[in-house]
Design a protein around this motif. Structure first.
Motif, short mmCIF file in Angstrom:
data_model
loop_
_atom_site.label_atom_id
_atom_site.label_comp_id
_atom_site.label_asym_id
_atom_site.label_seq_id
_atom_site.Cartn_x
_atom_site.Cartn_y
_atom_site.Cartn_z
N ILE A 162 -16.28 -7.11 3.40
CA ILE A 162 -16.48 -6.37 4.64
C ILE A 162 -15.38 -6.70 5.65
O ILE A 162 -14.78 -5.81 6.26
CB ILE A 162 -17.87 -6.69 5.25
CG1 ILE A 162 -19.00 -6.13 4.38
CG2 ILE A 162 -17.97 -6.14 6.68
CD1 ILE A 162 -19.08 -4.62 4.35
N ARG A 163 -15.11 -7.98 5.80
CA ARG A 163 -14.13 -8.40 6.81
C ARG A 163 -12.70 -8.00 6.43
O ARG A 163 -11.98 -7.38 7.21
CB ARG A 163 -14.21 -9.92 7.02
CG ARG A 163 -13.20 -10.45 8.03
CD ARG A 163 -13.40 -11.92 8.32
NE ARG A 163 -13.27 -12.75 7.12
CZ ARG A 163 -12.11 -13.15 6.61
NH1 ARG A 163 -10.96 -12.78 7.18
NH2 ARG A 163 -12.07 -13.92 5.54
N LYS A 164 -12.29 -8.36 5.19
CA LYS A 164 -10.90 -8.16 4.78
C LYS A 164 -10.55 -6.69 4.55
O LYS A 164 -9.46 -6.22 4.93
CB LYS A 164 -10.61 -8.94 3.49
CG LYS A 164 -10.60 -10.45 3.62
CD LYS A 164 -10.52 -11.10 2.25
CE LYS A 164 -10.49 -12.62 2.32
NZ LYS A 164 -9.16 -13.13 2.70
N VAL A 165 -11.47 -5.96 3.90
CA VAL A 165 -11.17 -4.58 3.47
C VAL A 165 -11.53 -3.55 4.53
O VAL A 165 -10.76 -2.63 4.81
CB VAL A 165 -11.88 -4.27 2.14
CG1 VAL A 165 -11.64 -2.82 1.73
CG2 VAL A 165 -11.42 -5.22 1.05
N PRO B 213 -11.04 1.72 -1.92
CA PRO B 213 -10.81 1.58 -0.48
C PRO B 213 -9.56 0.77 -0.14
O PRO B 213 -9.65 -0.29 0.50
CB PRO B 213 -12.08 0.87 -0.02
CG PRO B 213 -12.43 -0.02 -1.19
CD PRO B 213 -12.04 0.76 -2.42
N VAL B 214 -8.40 1.26 -0.53
CA VAL B 214 -7.16 0.54 -0.27
C VAL B 214 -6.86 0.50 1.23
O VAL B 214 -6.51 -0.54 1.78
CB VAL B 214 -5.99 1.17 -1.05
CG1 VAL B 214 -4.67 0.51 -0.68
CG2 VAL B 214 -6.24 1.06 -2.56
N ASP B 215 -7.01 1.64 1.90
CA ASP B 215 -6.81 1.70 3.36
C ASP B 215 -7.92 2.53 3.97
O ASP B 215 -7.84 3.77 4.03
CB ASP B 215 -5.44 2.29 3.69
CG ASP B 215 -5.11 2.16 5.19
OD1 ASP B 215 -6.01 1.83 5.97
OD2 ASP B 215 -3.94 2.40 5.56
N HIS C 122 -8.69 -4.76 7.60
CA HIS C 122 -7.69 -3.99 6.85
C HIS C 122 -6.49 -4.84 6.45
O HIS C 122 -5.33 -4.48 6.64
CB HIS C 122 -7.23 -2.79 7.69
CG HIS C 122 -8.34 -2.01 8.31
ND1 HIS C 122 -9.18 -1.21 7.57
CD2 HIS C 122 -8.77 -1.93 9.60
CE1 HIS C 122 -10.09 -0.65 8.37
NE2 HIS C 122 -9.86 -1.08 9.60
N ASP C 123 -6.78 -6.00 5.89
CA ASP C 123 -5.71 -6.96 5.56
C ASP C 123 -4.67 -6.38 4.61
O ASP C 123 -3.47 -6.65 4.77
CB ASP C 123 -6.32 -8.22 4.94
CG ASP C 123 -7.01 -9.10 5.96
OD1 ASP C 123 -6.99 -8.75 7.16
OD2 ASP C 123 -7.58 -10.14 5.57
N LEU C 124 -5.11 -5.60 3.61
CA LEU C 124 -4.17 -5.10 2.61
C LEU C 124 -3.14 -4.15 3.21
O LEU C 124 -1.93 -4.40 3.11
CB LEU C 124 -4.93 -4.44 1.46
CG LEU C 124 -4.11 -3.73 0.39
CD1 LEU C 124 -3.07 -4.66 -0.21
CD2 LEU C 124 -5.01 -3.17 -0.70
#
Length: 412
Positions: free
Chosen positions: A314-317, A211-213, A321-323
């Motif tokens: 859950i929050r970041k990815v 799940p990169v984006d 969508h931090d990445l």
């Protein structure tokens, strides 16, 4: 309360499952002794009874890691013994090495297993395919309910740190292969190591169905993650390990909840598989029954995730969508993915993946903007879902040859 209720139910059903197991074995033993070994198998009613008993016996989850069970592997034209050895043991995960005695050095590869409710043995088929031509290590994550509170928390950054430490232990010149969820952490670890000019920065990384984006082609998994607030996830899915386990008092996302959620996504498929299993048991089709039993023995072996890691993921990815937005941090510092200049990148997706849809993993190609074209490659495997990317015949015959060539091309 969720965990305590689950454990109470499991404790209540354990004696009944044991009774079903004893009854089934007694039927086979008694009738085999009195009327011949094939009597039960020749009687349709008795076959149905023993099949029903075995189905009831199997309706349970395991919280212990199954064995990889890879005793030997064929290297060249000879059978070579495989010995599992723990190279490093940290509170939340171990570095496991599948040691072989071979004549020539092989590419060293770290397989980074997902931490999403199952043990690393879910990648048994992945490892077995890699072993003949590679020196394989794997992240063997521990069940959070077995980790005492005194060992502290385990969050997103701790996962990234584990990947970095394991690569440092393996040493310079290694490769990393991430399956599903850890594609994000492996990409992050590689960038952090590249920024620091760490000599153990992997020569290549392979990101498979990750799940990169998750903004691209959202799946049911992505929609669930974005449809609820962080407050909701914490209040409804996080529980406390009850007494009786080393990690008593630790807040976790229980593995039984995660597996239940995965099954709910494809409930018709799982019901059909269990109906077929019952029919195969009743008809004495043991080879077909064993295939299904082996799969569900692995699928129903679950581990709990530390609450910090689950909620931060859950929050970041999935929510912020931090990445892909360029906002992902490690230990408070923003990660610069442009630092990845010498690590070859292969991304792999499955055409029918309903967990990490097409487009979500290949997004890493744009994120690693400093990589020259000859260091990038993407493959979309036709006709497979999520698990077919890293297990089964198409993984062995079509995906793995690309992974092998990618690794060999990145060797010094």
């Amino acid at each position: 309360m969720i965990y305590a209720a689950y454990q109470a139910q499991a404790d209540l059903l354990d004696p009944l499952r044991s009774a079903a197991r004893v009854s089934r074995r007694m039927m086979n033993t008694a009738w085999g002794a009195g009327w011949g070994a094939g009597f039960v198998h020749q009687n349709a009613l008795l076959r149905n009874i023993t099949a029903a008993l075995e189905m009831f016996e199997r309706v349970s989850l395991s919280h212990s890691r199954p064995a990889f069970g890879i005793g030997t592997v064929e290297v060249g034209n000879r059978e070579v013994e495989v010995i599992e050895e723990v190279v490093a043991r940290l509170p939340f995960g171990s570095l496991l090495h599948f040691r072989k005695d071979v004549d020539q050095p092989q590419p060293r590869i770290l397989v980074v297993a997902p931490l999403s409710g199952h043990f690393a043995t879910l990648l048994h088929g992945t490892v077995k395919t890699l072993l003949p031509e590679n020196d394989v290590y794997i992240t063997d994550w521990h069940n959070a309910r077995d980790v005492p509170l005194s060992e502290g928390a385990f969050g997103f950054d701790d996962y990234v740190e584990h990947v970095i430490r394991f690569l440092e232990i393996i040493g310079p010149g290694a490769h990393a292969l991430a399956v599903c969820q850890p594609c994000v952490q492996v990409l992050a670890a590689t960038a952090v190591m590249a920024q620091e000019d760490n000599p153990a920065t992997p020569h290549s990384i392979t990101l498979m169905a990750g799940p990169v984006d998750t903004r691209i082609n959202p799946t049911k998994v992505n929609e669930l993650a974005t449809s609820k607030s962080m407050d909701w996830f914490e209040k409804n899915l996080i529980s406390t390990v009850p007494p009786g386990f080393p990690g008593v008092g630790r807040r976790v996302y229980p593995g039984f909840v995660q597996v239940g959620a995965f099954m709910a996504m494809n409930m018709d498929r799982h019901i059909k598989a269990h109906v077929e299993l019952f029919e195969n048991l009743a008809m004495g089709e043991h080879a077909k029954a064993d295939t299904a039993k082996n799969f569900y023995d692995e699928y129903f072996a679950v581990l709990d995730l530390a609450a910090e890691f689950y909620l931060e993921t859950i929050r970041k990815v999935f929510q912020e969508h931090d990445l892909p937005r360029g906002e992902l941090t490690y230990r408070g510092e923003k990660i610069d993915f442009r630092a990845i200049r010498r690590t070859a990148l292969l991304t792999v997706e499955g055409e029918r993946d309903d967990i990490c849809a097409v487009g979500q993993t290949v997004a890493a190609q744009d994120i690693c903007s400093s990589l020259r074209p000859h260091l990038r490659r993407h493959h979309m495997q036709a006709g497979v879902g999520h698990y077919g990317v890293f297990s089964g015949r198409r993984w062995q015959g079509q995906v793995y040859p690309l992974v092998r060539n990618h690794i060999l091309a990145a060797e010094d």
